[in-house]
Design a protein around this motif. Structure first.
Motif, PDB file in Angstrom:
ATOM      1  N   MET A   1       0.847  -1.179   0.000  1.00  0.00           N
ATOM      2  CA  MET A   1       0.000   0.000   0.000  1.00  0.00           C
ATOM      3  C   MET A   1       0.890   1.238   0.000  1.00  0.00           C
ATOM      4  O   MET A   1       1.848   1.324   0.748  1.00  0.00           O
ATOM      5  N   ALA A   2       0.595   2.199  -0.845  1.00  0.00           N
ATOM      6  CA  ALA A   2       1.402   3.402  -0.952  1.00  0.00           C
ATOM      7  C   ALA A   2       1.159   4.314   0.238  1.00  0.00           C
ATOM      8  O   ALA A   2       0.047   4.450   0.726  1.00  0.00           O
ATOM      9  N   GLU A   3       2.201   4.932   0.690  1.00  0.00           N
ATOM     10  CA  GLU A   3       2.110   5.858   1.810  1.00  0.00           C
ATOM     11  C   GLU A   3       2.024   7.274   1.274  1.00  0.00           C
ATOM     12  O   GLU A   3       2.815   7.686   0.428  1.00  0.00           O
ATOM     13  N   ILE A   4       1.049   8.045   1.722  1.00  0.00           N
ATOM     14  CA  ILE A   4       0.895   9.427   1.283  1.00  0.00           C
ATOM     15  C   ILE A   4       1.655  10.326   2.246  1.00  0.00           C
ATOM     16  O   ILE A   4       1.443  10.284   3.455  1.00  0.00           O
ATOM     17  N   ILE A   5       2.550  11.138   1.701  1.00  0.00           N
ATOM     18  CA  ILE A   5       3.334  12.060   2.509  1.00  0.00           C
ATOM     19  C   ILE A   5       2.711  13.447   2.379  1.00  0.00           C
ATOM     20  O   ILE A   5       2.616  13.993   1.290  1.00  0.00           O
ATOM     21  N   MET A   6       2.256  13.987   3.483  1.00  0.00           N
ATOM     22  CA  MET A   6       1.616  15.296   3.472  1.00  0.00           C
ATOM     23  C   MET A   6       2.645  16.386   3.736  1.00  0.00           C
ATOM     24  O   MET A   6       3.572  16.200   4.501  1.00  0.00           O
ATOM     25  N   ARG A   7       2.466  17.526   3.098  1.00  0.00           N
ATOM     26  CA  ARG A   7       3.341  18.672   3.371  1.00  0.00           C
ATOM     27  C   ARG A   7       3.029  19.215   4.747  1.00  0.00           C
ATOM     28  O   ARG A   7       1.875  19.344   5.130  1.00  0.00           O
ATOM     29  N   GLN A   8       4.043  19.576   5.474  1.00  0.00           N
ATOM     30  CA  GLN A   8       3.839  20.096   6.819  1.00  0.00           C
ATOM     31  C   GLN A   8       3.777  21.622   6.853  1.00  0.00           C
ATOM     32  O   GLN A   8       3.080  22.185   7.660  1.00  0.00           O
ATOM     33  N   CYS A  10       3.816  25.366   4.368  1.00  0.00           N
ATOM     34  CA  CYS A  10       3.659  26.004   3.073  1.00  0.00           C
ATOM     35  C   CYS A  10       4.435  27.317   3.132  1.00  0.00           C
ATOM     36  O   CYS A  10       4.056  28.215   3.879  1.00  0.00           O
ATOM     37  N   PRO A  11       5.544  27.445   2.393  1.00  0.00           N
ATOM     38  CA  PRO A  11       6.339  28.657   2.510  1.00  0.00           C
ATOM     39  C   PRO A  11       5.597  29.935   2.119  1.00  0.00           C
ATOM     40  O   PRO A  11       5.849  30.985   2.686  1.00  0.00           O
ATOM     41  N   LEU A  12       4.659  29.855   1.201  1.00  0.00           N
ATOM     42  CA  LEU A  12       3.954  31.063   0.769  1.00  0.00           C
ATOM     43  C   LEU A  12       2.840  31.467   1.723  1.00  0.00           C
ATOM     44  O   LEU A  12       2.603  32.641   1.952  1.00  0.00           O
ATOM     45  N   ARG A  13       2.148  30.495   2.279  1.00  0.00           N
ATOM     46  CA  ARG A  13       1.009  30.801   3.149  1.00  0.00           C
ATOM     47  C   ARG A  13       1.299  30.530   4.620  1.00  0.00           C
ATOM     48  O   ARG A  13       0.587  30.998   5.479  1.00  0.00           O
ATOM     49  N   GLY A  14       2.278  29.689   4.886  1.00  0.00           N
ATOM     50  CA  GLY A  14       2.598  29.363   6.266  1.00  0.00           C
ATOM     51  C   GLY A  14       1.636  28.349   6.888  1.00  0.00           C
ATOM     52  O   GLY A  14       1.633  28.167   8.085  1.00  0.00           O
ATOM     53  N   SER A  15       0.799  27.697   6.074  1.00  0.00           N
ATOM     54  CA  SER A  15      -0.128  26.706   6.610  1.00  0.00           C
ATOM     55  C   SER A  15       0.019  25.388   5.849  1.00  0.00           C
ATOM     56  O   SER A  15       0.643  25.329   4.805  1.00  0.00           O
ATOM     57  N   CYS A  16      -0.587  24.351   6.386  1.00  0.00           N
ATOM     58  CA  CYS A  16      -0.519  23.032   5.752  1.00  0.00           C
ATOM     59  C   CYS A  16      -1.502  22.946   4.590  1.00  0.00           C
ATOM     60  O   CYS A  16      -2.504  23.631   4.560  1.00  0.00           O
ATOM     61  N   THR A  17      -1.202  22.067   3.642  1.00  0.00           N
ATOM     62  CA  THR A  17      -2.106  21.805   2.533  1.00  0.00           C
ATOM     63  C   THR A  17      -2.578  20.365   2.621  1.00  0.00           C
ATOM     64  O   THR A  17      -1.816  19.495   3.028  1.00  0.00           O
ATOM     65  N   PRO A  18      -3.832  20.068   2.239  1.00  0.00           N
ATOM     66  CA  PRO A  18      -4.322  18.693   2.300  1.00  0.00           C
ATOM     67  C   PRO A  18      -3.875  17.838   1.115  1.00  0.00           C
ATOM     68  O   PRO A  18      -4.180  16.667   1.071  1.00  0.00           O
ATOM     69  N   LEU A  19      -3.156  18.424   0.170  1.00  0.00           N
ATOM     70  CA  LEU A  19      -2.738  17.680  -1.011  1.00  0.00           C
ATOM     71  C   LEU A  19      -1.420  16.955  -0.772  1.00  0.00           C
ATOM     72  O   LEU A  19      -0.534  17.471  -0.088  1.00  0.00           O
ATOM     73  N   GLU A  21       2.365  15.587  -1.551  1.00  0.00           N
ATOM     74  CA  GLU A  21       3.500  16.267  -2.170  1.00  0.00           C
ATOM     75  C   GLU A  21       3.734  15.789  -3.605  1.00  0.00           C
ATOM     76  O   GLU A  21       4.018  16.570  -4.486  1.00  0.00           O
ATOM     77  N   ASP A  22       3.625  14.496  -3.850  1.00  0.00           N
ATOM     78  CA  ASP A  22       3.831  13.928  -5.186  1.00  0.00           C
ATOM     79  C   ASP A  22       2.579  13.160  -5.616  1.00  0.00           C
ATOM     80  O   ASP A  22       2.518  11.934  -5.492  1.00  0.00           O
ATOM     81  N   PRO A  23       1.561  13.867  -6.139  1.00  0.00           N
ATOM     82  CA  PRO A  23       0.330  13.164  -6.512  1.00  0.00           C
ATOM     83  C   PRO A  23       0.541  12.215  -7.686  1.00  0.00           C
ATOM     84  O   PRO A  23       1.376  12.449  -8.552  1.00  0.00           O
ATOM     85  N   VAL A  24      -0.197  11.123  -7.708  1.00  0.00           N
ATOM     86  CA  VAL A  24      -0.133  10.125  -8.763  1.00  0.00           C
ATOM     87  C   VAL A  24      -1.291  10.387  -9.726  1.00  0.00           C
ATOM     88  O   VAL A  24      -2.420  10.581  -9.290  1.00  0.00           O
ATOM     89  N   PRO A  25      -1.040  10.400 -11.041  1.00  0.00           N
ATOM     90  CA  PRO A  25      -2.143  10.615 -11.988  1.00  0.00           C
ATOM     91  C   PRO A  25      -3.165   9.476 -11.919  1.00  0.00           C
ATOM     92  O   PRO A  25      -2.815   8.331 -11.641  1.00  0.00           O
ATOM     93  N   ALA A  26      -4.409   9.817 -12.173  1.00  0.00           N
ATOM     94  CA  ALA A  26      -5.479   8.821 -12.149  1.00  0.00           C
ATOM     95  C   ALA A  26      -5.654   8.185 -13.524  1.00  0.00           C
ATOM     96  O   ALA A  26      -5.223   8.733 -14.530  1.00  0.00           O
TER      97      ALA A  26
END
Length: 66
Positions: A1-8, A10-19, A21-26
């Motif tokens: 099972m692939a592990e999803i690594i979340m960004r901790q 965001c340098p531009l906004r200073g907050s986390c993103t729910p996306l 880091e390396d999304p896989v195409p569908a």
């Protein structure tokens, strides 16, 4: 099972993103359309499709026809 690594951070906004880091195409599956019943030309022009199976009217926000 692939592990999803979340960004901790965001340098531009200073907050986390729910996306991730390396999304896989569908991959999409679209079945071949089978030739079947068709509308008369006037009805097809009004509906925007020749095939009744593809006639999916938009009902707006309240579920009422436009």
């Amino acid at each position: 099972m692939a592990e999803i690594i979340m960004r901790q951070t965001c340098p531009l906004r200073g907050s986390c993103t729910p996306l991730p880091e390396d999304p896989v195409p569908a991959m999409a599956y679209v079945p071949f359309q089978q030739w079947g019943k068709t509308y008369e030309p006037e009805r097809a022009f009004d509906a925007g499709t020749l095939f009744p199976v593809l006639d999916k009217p938009f009902y707006g926000r309240r579920g009422e026809p436009r």
